[in-house]
Every structure is written in C-alpha cells, then in structure tokens.
Motif scaffolding. Structure first.
Motif, PDB file in Angstrom:
ATOM      1  N   GLN A   1      24.888  22.640  25.762  1.00 35.08           N
ATOM      2  CA  GLN A   1      23.442  22.445  25.601  1.00 35.08           C
ATOM      3  C   GLN A   1      22.641  23.649  26.101  1.00 35.08           C
ATOM      4  N   TYR A   2      23.078  24.244  27.219  1.00 33.00           N
ATOM      5  CA  TYR A   2      22.260  25.253  27.891  1.00 33.00           C
ATOM      6  C   TYR A   2      22.586  26.691  27.498  1.00 33.00           C
ATOM      7  N   PHE A   3      23.724  26.904  26.840  1.00 31.15           N
ATOM      8  CA  PHE A   3      24.111  28.271  26.483  1.00 31.15           C
ATOM      9  C   PHE A   3      24.349  28.354  24.984  1.00 31.15           C
ATOM     10  N   ASP A   4      23.865  29.429  24.375  1.00 29.39           N
ATOM     11  CA  ASP A   4      23.938  29.538  22.919  1.00 29.39           C
ATOM     12  C   ASP A   4      25.360  29.824  22.447  1.00 29.39           C
ATOM     13  N   LYS A   5      25.527  29.896  21.135  1.00 31.03           N
ATOM     14  CA  LYS A   5      26.855  30.013  20.532  1.00 31.03           C
ATOM     15  C   LYS A   5      27.562  31.311  20.885  1.00 31.03           C
ATOM     16  N   LYS A   6      26.807  32.334  21.263  1.00 31.94           N
ATOM     17  CA  LYS A   6      27.401  33.623  21.644  1.00 31.94           C
ATOM     18  C   LYS A   6      27.719  33.684  23.143  1.00 31.94           C
ATOM     19  N   THR A   7      27.175  32.736  23.897  1.00 30.11           N
ATOM     20  CA  THR A   7      27.326  32.772  25.352  1.00 30.11           C
ATOM     21  C   THR A   7      28.284  31.703  25.874  1.00 30.11           C
ATOM     22  N   SER A   8      28.297  30.519  25.235  1.00 30.69           N
ATOM     23  CA  SER A   8      29.097  29.405  25.757  1.00 30.69           C
ATOM     24  C   SER A   8      30.590  29.726  25.890  1.00 30.69           C
ATOM     25  N   PRO A   9      31.227  30.464  24.937  1.00 29.09           N
ATOM     26  CA  PRO A   9      32.639  30.799  25.158  1.00 29.09           C
ATOM     27  C   PRO A   9      32.853  31.635  26.421  1.00 29.09           C
ATOM     28  N   HIS A  10      31.908  32.536  26.688  1.00 27.19           N
ATOM     29  CA  HIS A  10      32.003  33.354  27.900  1.00 27.19           C
ATOM     30  C   HIS A  10      31.896  32.482  29.153  1.00 27.19           C
ATOM     31  N   VAL A  11      30.986  31.498  29.126  1.00 28.03           N
ATOM     32  CA  VAL A  11      30.787  30.612  30.277  1.00 28.03           C
ATOM     33  C   VAL A  11      32.037  29.759  30.512  1.00 28.03           C
ATOM     34  N   PHE A  12      32.592  29.185  29.438  1.00 31.89           N
ATOM     35  CA  PHE A  12      33.834  28.407  29.580  1.00 31.89           C
ATOM     36  C   PHE A  12      34.966  29.279  30.130  1.00 31.89           C
ATOM     37  N   GLY A  13      35.089  30.499  29.613  1.00 30.55           N
ATOM     38  CA  GLY A  13      36.125  31.416  30.095  1.00 30.55           C
ATOM     39  C   GLY A  13      35.943  31.749  31.557  1.00 30.55           C
ATOM     40  N   LYS A  14      34.688  31.985  31.969  1.00 27.18           N
ATOM     41  CA  LYS A  14      34.410  32.294  33.369  1.00 27.18           C
ATOM     42  C   LYS A  14      34.727  31.109  34.267  1.00 27.18           C
ATOM     43  N   GLN A  15      34.426  29.905  33.806  1.00 25.22           N
ATOM     44  CA  GLN A  15      34.752  28.709  34.587  1.00 25.22           C
ATOM     45  C   GLN A  15      36.264  28.572  34.784  1.00 25.22           C
ATOM     46  N   ARG A  16      37.039  28.827  33.713  1.00 27.35           N
ATOM     47  CA  ARG A  16      38.503  28.761  33.828  1.00 27.35           C
ATOM     48  C   ARG A  16      39.011  29.812  34.818  1.00 27.35           C
ATOM     49  N   SER A  17      38.399  31.000  34.796  1.00 25.12           N
ATOM     50  CA  SER A  17      38.786  32.069  35.706  1.00 25.12           C
ATOM     51  C   SER A  17      38.498  31.681  37.157  1.00 25.12           C
ATOM     52  N   ILE A  18      37.291  31.166  37.409  1.00 21.61           N
ATOM     53  CA  ILE A  18      36.905  30.742  38.763  1.00 21.61           C
ATOM     54  C   ILE A  18      37.797  29.595  39.232  1.00 21.61           C
ATOM     55  N   ALA A  19      38.133  28.669  38.320  1.00 20.13           N
ATOM     56  CA  ALA A  19      39.010  27.547  38.667  1.00 20.13           C
ATOM     57  C   ALA A  19      40.398  28.038  39.071  1.00 20.13           C
ATOM     58  N   ALA A  20      40.905  29.061  38.373  1.00 17.44           N
ATOM     59  CA  ALA A  20      42.213  29.627  38.726  1.00 17.44           C
ATOM     60  C   ALA A  20      42.176  30.216  40.128  1.00 17.44           C
ATOM     61  N   ALA A  21      41.098  30.923  40.458  1.00 16.10           N
ATOM     62  CA  ALA A  21      40.961  31.496  41.802  1.00 16.10           C
ATOM     63  C   ALA A  21      40.886  30.385  42.855  1.00 16.10           C
ATOM     64  N   ALA A  22      40.146  29.311  42.537  1.00 11.52           N
ATOM     65  CA  ALA A  22      40.027  28.182  43.470  1.00 11.52           C
ATOM     66  C   ALA A  22      41.382  27.512  43.679  1.00 11.52           C
ATOM     67  N   ASN A  23      42.174  27.389  42.610  1.00 12.41           N
ATOM     68  CA  ASN A  23      43.522  26.821  42.723  1.00 12.41           C
ATOM     69  C   ASN A  23      44.383  27.615  43.690  1.00 12.41           C
ATOM     70  N   ILE A  24      44.331  28.940  43.565  1.00  8.54           N
ATOM     71  CA  ILE A  24      45.113  29.801  44.455  1.00  8.54           C
ATOM     72  C   ILE A  24      44.624  29.645  45.898  1.00  8.54           C
ATOM     73  N   GLY A  25      43.293  29.636  46.059  1.00  8.65           N
ATOM     74  CA  GLY A  25      42.714  29.520  47.402  1.00  8.65           C
ATOM     75  C   GLY A  25      43.099  28.231  48.101  1.00  8.65           C
ATOM     76  N   ILE A  26      43.005  27.089  47.394  1.00 10.19           N
ATOM     77  CA  ILE A  26      43.333  25.809  48.029  1.00 10.19           C
ATOM     78  C   ILE A  26      44.839  25.703  48.279  1.00 10.19           C
ATOM     79  N   GLY A  27      45.644  26.319  47.411  1.00  9.41           N
ATOM     80  CA  GLY A  27      47.091  26.340  47.639  1.00  9.41           C
ATOM     81  C   GLY A  27      47.451  27.085  48.916  1.00  9.41           C
ATOM     82  N   ILE A  28      46.829  28.243  49.118  1.00  9.59           N
ATOM     83  CA  ILE A  28      47.067  29.029  50.347  1.00  9.59           C
ATOM     84  C   ILE A  28      46.591  28.257  51.572  1.00  9.59           C
TER      85      ILE A  28
END
Length: 365
Positions: A115-142
C-alpha cells in the motif's frame, strides 16, 4: 512507515527465531514431550496462518498499522510465557498466542508494504526486510549461544519475549500512517482475475513445507549432519541472504516477476531432484543453501499482485493469500511423512513435479 516496519520486522524475526531455536530442546528436556506431542504442537503453530483471513474483520475495529504492532505484542507475550508453562496444554496455548502474533504481523506487513510503496520501490523494501531479518537471525543465534550456559530456558524466553513485547508497545503508540493512502476494503475478497496469484501462492506454500519438513530431516537422517553442522549451514544461509536479498528486490524491478519466478522454479526442479538423487554430503549442503536462496524469490508473487490488483483489495487479498499459502501446511507434512516411509525420495520428486507445474503457471504472467 519504512522505519516502522523495519523495527517490527526485527522484533518479529527475533521472537520467532528464539522460539524455534530453543523449542525442541525445551520441549524435551523441561516439558518432557514425546515425538507425537512435538508433531501436534507444530501443526497447532500453523493454525493462525490458516486463519489469517480473519485479519480483514479485525481491521473493522482498528487501523492496520496498529494491528501490526498489536501482533508483535502478542508474539512477545507468547514467547515470554513459553518457559512459564512447561506442560503440553501450556505449550499449546503459548504456541497459539505466539503464532497468532507472528502470522498476523506477516499478513499486515505484506499489505502495508504494497500500500505504501509503489511498484518500483516495494520489491526493494521486501528485499531489505529479508536482509535485515537474516542479520537479526544471526544476532539472536549468537545471543542464545553465549547466554544459554548462564540462564535456564524460562529466563531466556522471558528476556527475549519482554524485549519483543516492548517493541510492540513502542509500535502501538507510533503513527506512521498517511491519510492519502487508498482505503482498504474491510471484507473477504476473492476475484477471478486473481486466480493466478492464488494458485502461485498455494504452490509456494507447498514448496515451503517440503523444504521445512523434509530438507533438514534428510540431512540429519540420511547424511548424519550434526547439530553443529546444521547450525553452521544456518549461519551461512543467513549471511548469504543478508547480502543477496536486496539484490533480489533490484532484480524484480529490473527484469520483472515473470523472469525471476521462471528462474526460481526452473532451478527448484533441479534442486528437488538433487535431494532425491545425490549421495554426497557436500552436494546436499549446497542444495540446501541454494534452496534457501531461491525461497526469497517468492516476494515476486506479492509484487505481481501489486501490478494486477485493485489498490483497495491489497489488505484482504494479502490475508486471503496467507490463508491459501497455509492450506498446504496443514496437509503436506502428514502426507509427505507417510510417503517418506515408503521411500524418502518421493516427497522430493513430488516437489520437482510441483515446481514444473509452477514453472508453467508463471508463464501466464
């Protein structure tokens, strides 16, 4: 809205990953659970995903961004309570609370991004969220690795749950909304023109369940991977995804959903066939990493909907999609488990066949 969703995505990832990392050991060592109990609890965990459609009706009562924050509050509450009720009945209740929080956040997060990000931006936002989630996974594992010798399960669950709960409280009192955003329909929407989106979503859920239920089991059962080797693969997967996920978002913007999903399903045919045929520990580990990478390509299904859907249908359609995605989660593990007993290769051959069907379907985009 971007920063609001990033903060809540970190909280969601930390809560779920901590729960999953500790759960099996806690259930066996502290709660005295058997295999049958674990199987039932994992099925219970998927029920809220199957009931994601109900989120549409909750939006009649509160705003969607508030439901996102409320979901994180419930996730934190469920995680914090897990260690306090080490019984089968107690774990069913806390698992449901935790899972409702996680699944309803995922539903509203997908909807708000579209809803909040246009068609050229939403894939980037989803990708960034997956990237941040991967970092959070590593952090909580450590964090768990170093704190587990010092504290018992109850205290670790409580500390992490309270932190997630606090993030939800913070989010509940934020107002990242934009009054110019198109209002969403507050009822269930199922439309003929979205049939391809529904079908791809269902098939993605089936593919996810084969990966979650049987890929790691194969490595442990057939190839005798130790818990340290599985953990190392997990860390490696998240490191790769931290760097690769934003590139996937950029790839969707540049090449389009059809090409990205074609690459995913064509690759999955070989990956699932490989699970069934290879006899090398190194090769099966490589397949597992590739499987994990291609899992992130599924964000193209959501951005495809953004291009074909009525802007007013985003929230109810994401809720419907989440329910459809979880239909497979109810049936496939049980059926796949029975087929495994006949021959361990059958679930993976089935996965390759499902990938062929999905590959044909994406050509309709």
């Amino acid at each position: 809205m971007y920063h609001f969703l990033i903060m809540l995505t970190i909280a969601s990832t930390v809560g779920l990953q901590a729960w999953r990392t500790l759960f099996n050991n806690f259930a066996v060592e502290t709660a005295g659970m058997e295999g049958s109990h674990i199987g039932m609890l994992q099925s219970v965990r998927e029920i809220p995903g199957f009931l994601a459609l109900l989120a549409v009706y909750i939006l009649l009562l509160i705003k969607e961004y508030r439901l996102s924050a409320l979901s994180i509050i419930f996730l934190g509450l469920g995680v914090a309570m897990t260690g306090l009720f080490p019984t089968y009945e107690g774990l069913i209740i806390t698992t449901l609370i935790m899972s409702f929080g996680f699944h309803y956040y995922e539903t509203t997060n997908q909807s708000l991004v579209l809803q909040y990000f246009d068609k050229k931006t939403s894939p980037h936002v989803f990708g960034k969220q997956r990237s941040i989630a991967a970092a959070a996974n590593i952090g909580i594992g450590i964090f768990i690795f170093f704190i587990s010798p010092l504290l018992n399960y109850t205290r670790i669950y409580l500390i992490i749950g309270v932190l997630v709960f606090a993030a939800g409280i913070w989010g509940f009192f934020q107002n990242p909304s934009d009054k110019h955003i198109i209002p969403q329909r507050k009822r269930m929407i199922l439309r003929k023109k979205y049939l391809l989106f529904y079908f791809l979503t269902f098939m993605a859920g089936a593919r996810r369940q084969i990966f979650v239920a049987f890929a790691v089991f194969l490595m442990v059962k057939k190839f005798n991977f130790s818990i340290r080797e599985i953990t190392l693969l997990f860390v490696l997967n998240n490191l790769i995804n931290f760097f690769l996920s934003p590139l996937i978002g950029k790839g969707i913007i540049r090449f389009g959903e059809k090409k990205i999903l074609t690459l995913e399903y064509a690759s999955l045919i070989f990956i699932f066939s490989g699970y069934a045929l290879v006899h090398s520990r190194l090769l099966v580990a490589a397949l597992y990493i590739l499987d994990h990478v291609f899992f992130n390509f599924s964000i193209a299904i959501r951005t495809y909907f953004q291009k074909i859907g009525d802007p007013k249908d985003i929230a109810p359609s994401m809720a419907a999609g989440f329910t459809i995605n979880h239909i497979a989660a109810v049936a496939l593990p049980c059926v796949g488990g029975l087929l495994w007993m006949v021959d361990y290769r059958i679930p993976f051959i089935a996965g390759a066949c499902l990938s062929c069907i999905s590959l044909a379907a994406v050509q309709k985009i």
